[in-house]
Write a protein that holds these residues in place. Structure first.
Motif, mmCIF file in Angstrom:
data_model
loop_
_atom_site.group_PDB
_atom_site.id
_atom_site.type_symbol
_atom_site.label_atom_id
_atom_site.label_comp_id
_atom_site.label_asym_id
_atom_site.label_seq_id
_atom_site.Cartn_x
_atom_site.Cartn_y
_atom_site.Cartn_z
ATOM 1 N N VAL A 1 0.847 -1.194 0.000
ATOM 2 C CA VAL A 1 0.000 0.000 0.000
ATOM 3 C C VAL A 1 0.884 1.245 0.000
ATOM 4 O O VAL A 1 1.741 1.416 0.868
ATOM 5 C CB VAL A 1 -0.925 0.011 1.235
ATOM 6 C CG1 VAL A 1 -1.772 1.275 1.254
ATOM 7 C CG2 VAL A 1 -1.810 -1.231 1.241
ATOM 8 N N HIS A 2 0.661 2.127 -0.972
ATOM 9 C CA HIS A 2 1.418 3.374 -1.109
ATOM 10 C C HIS A 2 0.482 4.537 -0.773
ATOM 11 O O HIS A 2 -0.506 4.770 -1.474
ATOM 12 C CB HIS A 2 1.950 3.528 -2.532
ATOM 13 C CG HIS A 2 2.873 2.431 -2.963
ATOM 14 N ND1 HIS A 2 4.213 2.634 -3.192
ATOM 15 C CD2 HIS A 2 2.641 1.105 -3.195
ATOM 16 C CE1 HIS A 2 4.771 1.489 -3.559
ATOM 17 N NE2 HIS A 2 3.840 0.547 -3.567
ATOM 18 N N LYS A 3 0.797 5.263 0.285
ATOM 19 C CA LYS A 3 -0.066 6.360 0.731
ATOM 20 C C LYS A 3 0.723 7.664 0.700
ATOM 21 O O LYS A 3 1.782 7.770 1.334
ATOM 22 C CB LYS A 3 -0.577 6.085 2.147
ATOM 23 C CG LYS A 3 -1.500 7.166 2.708
ATOM 24 C CD LYS A 3 -2.012 6.763 4.093
ATOM 25 C CE LYS A 3 -2.949 7.813 4.677
ATOM 26 N NZ LYS A 3 -3.453 7.411 6.020
ATOM 27 N N THR A 4 0.214 8.650 -0.029
ATOM 28 C CA THR A 4 0.845 9.962 -0.120
ATOM 29 C C THR A 4 -0.058 10.997 0.540
ATOM 30 O O THR A 4 -1.230 11.142 0.173
ATOM 31 C CB THR A 4 1.094 10.350 -1.586
ATOM 32 O OG1 THR A 4 1.900 9.341 -2.211
ATOM 33 C CG2 THR A 4 1.822 11.683 -1.667
ATOM 34 N N PHE A 5 0.488 11.696 1.524
ATOM 35 C CA PHE A 5 -0.286 12.688 2.277
ATOM 36 C C PHE A 5 -0.287 14.027 1.535
ATOM 37 O O PHE A 5 0.710 14.416 0.916
ATOM 38 C CB PHE A 5 0.322 12.877 3.668
ATOM 39 C CG PHE A 5 0.209 11.676 4.553
ATOM 40 C CD1 PHE A 5 -0.749 11.613 5.551
ATOM 41 C CD2 PHE A 5 1.054 10.588 4.383
ATOM 42 C CE1 PHE A 5 -0.856 10.499 6.369
ATOM 43 C CE2 PHE A 5 0.963 9.472 5.194
ATOM 44 C CZ PHE A 5 0.002 9.427 6.187
ATOM 45 N N ARG A 6 -1.397 14.751 1.636
ATOM 46 C CA ARG A 6 -1.500 16.074 1.035
ATOM 47 C C ARG A 6 -2.573 16.863 1.781
ATOM 48 O O ARG A 6 -3.244 16.337 2.672
ATOM 49 C CB ARG A 6 -1.844 15.964 -0.451
ATOM 50 C CG ARG A 6 -3.197 15.345 -0.750
ATOM 51 C CD ARG A 6 -3.381 15.158 -2.243
ATOM 52 N NE ARG A 6 -4.720 14.680 -2.576
ATOM 53 C CZ ARG A 6 -5.103 14.363 -3.807
ATOM 54 N NH1 ARG A 6 -4.252 14.470 -4.814
ATOM 55 N NH2 ARG A 6 -6.334 13.940 -4.027
ATOM 56 N N GLY A 7 -2.721 18.113 1.425
ATOM 57 C CA GLY A 7 -3.756 18.927 2.057
ATOM 58 C C GLY A 7 -3.317 19.505 3.389
ATOM 59 O O GLY A 7 -2.130 19.524 3.724
ATOM 60 N N ASP B 1 -2.131 20.321 7.008
ATOM 61 C CA ASP B 1 -1.307 19.629 8.013
ATOM 62 C C ASP B 1 -0.750 18.304 7.502
ATOM 63 O O ASP B 1 -0.588 17.345 8.271
ATOM 64 C CB ASP B 1 -2.111 19.384 9.294
ATOM 65 C CG ASP B 1 -2.540 20.670 9.970
ATOM 66 O OD1 ASP B 1 -1.752 21.632 9.956
ATOM 67 O OD2 ASP B 1 -3.668 20.709 10.501
ATOM 68 N N ALA B 2 -0.438 18.227 6.221
ATOM 69 C CA ALA B 2 0.036 16.961 5.654
ATOM 70 C C ALA B 2 1.312 16.476 6.340
ATOM 71 O O ALA B 2 1.450 15.286 6.650
ATOM 72 C CB ALA B 2 0.269 17.120 4.149
ATOM 73 N N GLU B 3 2.255 17.407 6.581
ATOM 74 C CA GLU B 3 3.516 17.008 7.213
ATOM 75 C C GLU B 3 3.273 16.455 8.616
ATOM 76 O O GLU B 3 3.858 15.444 9.016
ATOM 77 C CB GLU B 3 4.486 18.193 7.288
ATOM 78 C CG GLU B 3 4.988 18.673 5.941
ATOM 79 C CD GLU B 3 4.055 19.698 5.310
ATOM 80 O OE1 GLU B 3 2.944 19.915 5.855
ATOM 81 O OE2 GLU B 3 4.429 20.271 4.274
ATOM 82 N N PRO C 1 10.072 11.504 4.005
ATOM 83 C CA PRO C 1 9.593 12.810 4.475
ATOM 84 C C PRO C 1 9.553 13.869 3.372
ATOM 85 O O PRO C 1 8.809 14.850 3.489
ATOM 86 C CB PRO C 1 10.613 13.188 5.560
ATOM 87 C CG PRO C 1 11.261 11.903 5.957
ATOM 88 C CD PRO C 1 11.280 11.069 4.728
ATOM 89 N N GLN C 2 10.349 13.683 2.323
ATOM 90 C CA GLN C 2 10.364 14.675 1.249
ATOM 91 C C GLN C 2 9.072 14.641 0.436
ATOM 92 O O GLN C 2 8.501 15.682 0.100
ATOM 93 C CB GLN C 2 11.568 14.425 0.328
ATOM 94 C CG GLN C 2 12.913 14.498 1.035
ATOM 95 C CD GLN C 2 13.174 15.865 1.636
ATOM 96 O OE1 GLN C 2 12.869 16.887 1.019
ATOM 97 N NE2 GLN C 2 13.725 15.890 2.843
ATOM 98 N N THR C 3 8.618 13.440 0.124
ATOM 99 C CA THR C 3 7.401 13.302 -0.687
ATOM 100 C C THR C 3 6.159 13.039 0.157
ATOM 101 O O THR C 3 5.058 12.939 -0.381
ATOM 102 C CB THR C 3 7.565 12.154 -1.693
ATOM 103 O OG1 THR C 3 7.800 10.927 -0.972
ATOM 104 C CG2 THR C 3 8.742 12.414 -2.626
ATOM 105 N N LEU C 4 6.343 12.915 1.485
ATOM 106 C CA LEU C 4 5.242 12.608 2.409
ATOM 107 C C LEU C 4 4.542 11.307 2.010
ATOM 108 O O LEU C 4 3.315 11.203 2.021
ATOM 109 C CB LEU C 4 4.234 13.759 2.466
ATOM 110 C CG LEU C 4 4.781 15.118 2.912
ATOM 111 C CD1 LEU C 4 3.658 16.141 2.991
ATOM 112 C CD2 LEU C 4 5.495 15.003 4.251
#
Length: 412
Positions: free
Chosen positions: A20-26, A28-30, A59-62
């Motif tokens: 599972v690949h999860k990328t955070f955005r929006g 408070d993403a960090e 951490p660079q791509t979250l």
């Protein structure tokens, strides 16, 4: 990749290998990324079995990569849901959204799981700090040198050798295959040793053990650059990913190539890293620990019903050796097994300790007491220090019905 979720807060994709690949955005993403990484690390250290395992994070791509816990459940009782989240709290974490939308079902082992920890809370942060301190604790006695020997023999009966072994050095320059015998300073280098026993008939068993060994060299080198703290915290995840990939590859080969159908292998691996030995295991090959002081200990469990009977004290070593179902594996890489649960562990080593990795051909030829004696007191007239060959020759002379392989490692 298949896109499983695309919201304002995250994009989730499922890779072809099931990860599972999860990328955070929006908003408070960090912060959400950091919290989920922190919580998943904490739960892994506490060996929580019903949450995803964190495999990678950037951490660079979250972005995080985790194991797959199956699909969101469609029907689950309120009582069962509540029990699951209460069980999570016993592992020290409170979920911010304790509802079925965060519960999945993992069919591989019939387990309900909990996902999405970006807002979860660790109930006792002091315990988290203490666990991290324990993981980072320095070794009691430094190890300066490592010495090894390896040998494999097809035995008296088999027409070919389905066993394989690996001796490998890993450092900042990459990997280096080691000879059958040798000695090296351990500074700034890791050492990986493994044995594998293939199965499947004709030549596929021989192919299977070599697949298992070759995948180690292609999948593990990048992990050398992890800090000692990271490696200790993630060792079971690192090795778990390795075993899962090998298992998947063998099943796929069996699915598309009739000659490889039911092909499988055992795998026992020991990773020596600055005074610690991290090991992974599936099948009935073995890893023995022979401390400088104290009795020999079998670190790995035989994944057979007979092995379980012996661990329960229901039969002794002699009864296990002559049991008609001693070679019937309950777990192996490939071999049509859909569910895989390898054994992982770690031991600290001291100068003078020795470790023996061997396949069942050695075990069938030598009793544990004889094995320990040969490890502790190798022949003094062996100019090549190939003490593993001495063990293998003795096992084949006593039995020889199966291939026999041993790797003997000593530290000082």
């Amino acid at each position: 990749m298949h896109e499983a979720k695309n919201t304002q807060r995250a994009v989730v994709r499922i890779g072809f290998d099931g990860r599972v690949h999860k990328t955070f955005r929006g908003p408070d993403a960090e912060k959400r990324f950091a919290n989920e990484v922190r919580v998943l690390k904490y739960l892994e250290r506490r060996n929580c079995p019903f949450v995803p395992r964190l495999l990678e994070y950037d951490p660079q791509t979250l972005k995080i990569v985790t194991t797959n816990c199956g699909s969101i459940v469609q029907h689950i009782s309120d009582e069962k849901s509540q029990q699951l989240f209460e069980e999570l709290e016993r592992y020290g974490v409170r979920h911010d959204d304790p509802y079925p939308r965060n519960i999945t079902y993992r069919p591989s082992d019939g387990q309900f799981c909990i996902i999405d920890f970006e807002f979860a809370e660790i109930l006792d942060p002091d315990a988290e700090d203490l666990e991290q301190d324990e993981v980072a604790a320095p070794d009691a006695t430094p190890i300066h040198y490592i010495q090894w020997s390896g040998c494999t023999d097809r035995g008296k009966v088999r027409p070919n050798n389905e066993d394989a072994f690996l001796a490998m050095l890993l450092d900042k320059h990459g990997i280096r295959y080691l000879g059958k015998t040798g000695e090296s300073h351990v500074e700034d280098a890791d050492f990986i040793f493994a044995v594998s026993d293939g199965m499947g008939g004709e030549r596929s068993g021989e192919f299977a053990s070599r697949i298992a060994i070759s995948r180690i060299t292609s999948l593990l080198p990048g992990k050398f650059f992890l800090s000692d703290l990271q490696f200790a915290a993630y060792s079971s995840t690192i090795l778990g990913e390795l075993f899962a990939r090998i298992h998947h590859d063998m099943l796929e080969l069996g699915r598309y190539d009739p000659a490889c159908r039911n092909m499988g292998a055992t795998l026992t691996l020991a990773w020596f890293r600055r005074g610690r030995v991290f090991f992974g295991h599936v099948g009935d090959s073995r890893l023995y620990y022979v401390p400088a002081e104290g009795a020999m200990e079998q670190l790995t469990m035989d994944h057979t019903h007979v092995g379980w009977l012996r661990r329960q004290g229901k039969i002794n070593e002699r009864e296990a050796r002559y049991h008609p179902r001693k070679n019937v594996l309950s777990q192996a890489l490939g071999a049509g097994h859909q569910y895989l649960k390898p054994q992982f562990g770690m031991v600290q080593c001291q100068p003078g300790d020795k470790f023996l990795l061997c396949t069942d051909g050695v075990i069938e030829g030598l009793w544990d007491r004889a094995l320990e004696e040969m490890v502790r007191h190798p022949p003094s007239n062996d100019p090549d220090w190939n003490h593993a060959a001495h063990i293998v020759r003795a096992a084949v002379a006593e039995c020889g019905r199966d291939n026999a392989t041993a790797v003997l490692v000593g530290v000082r």
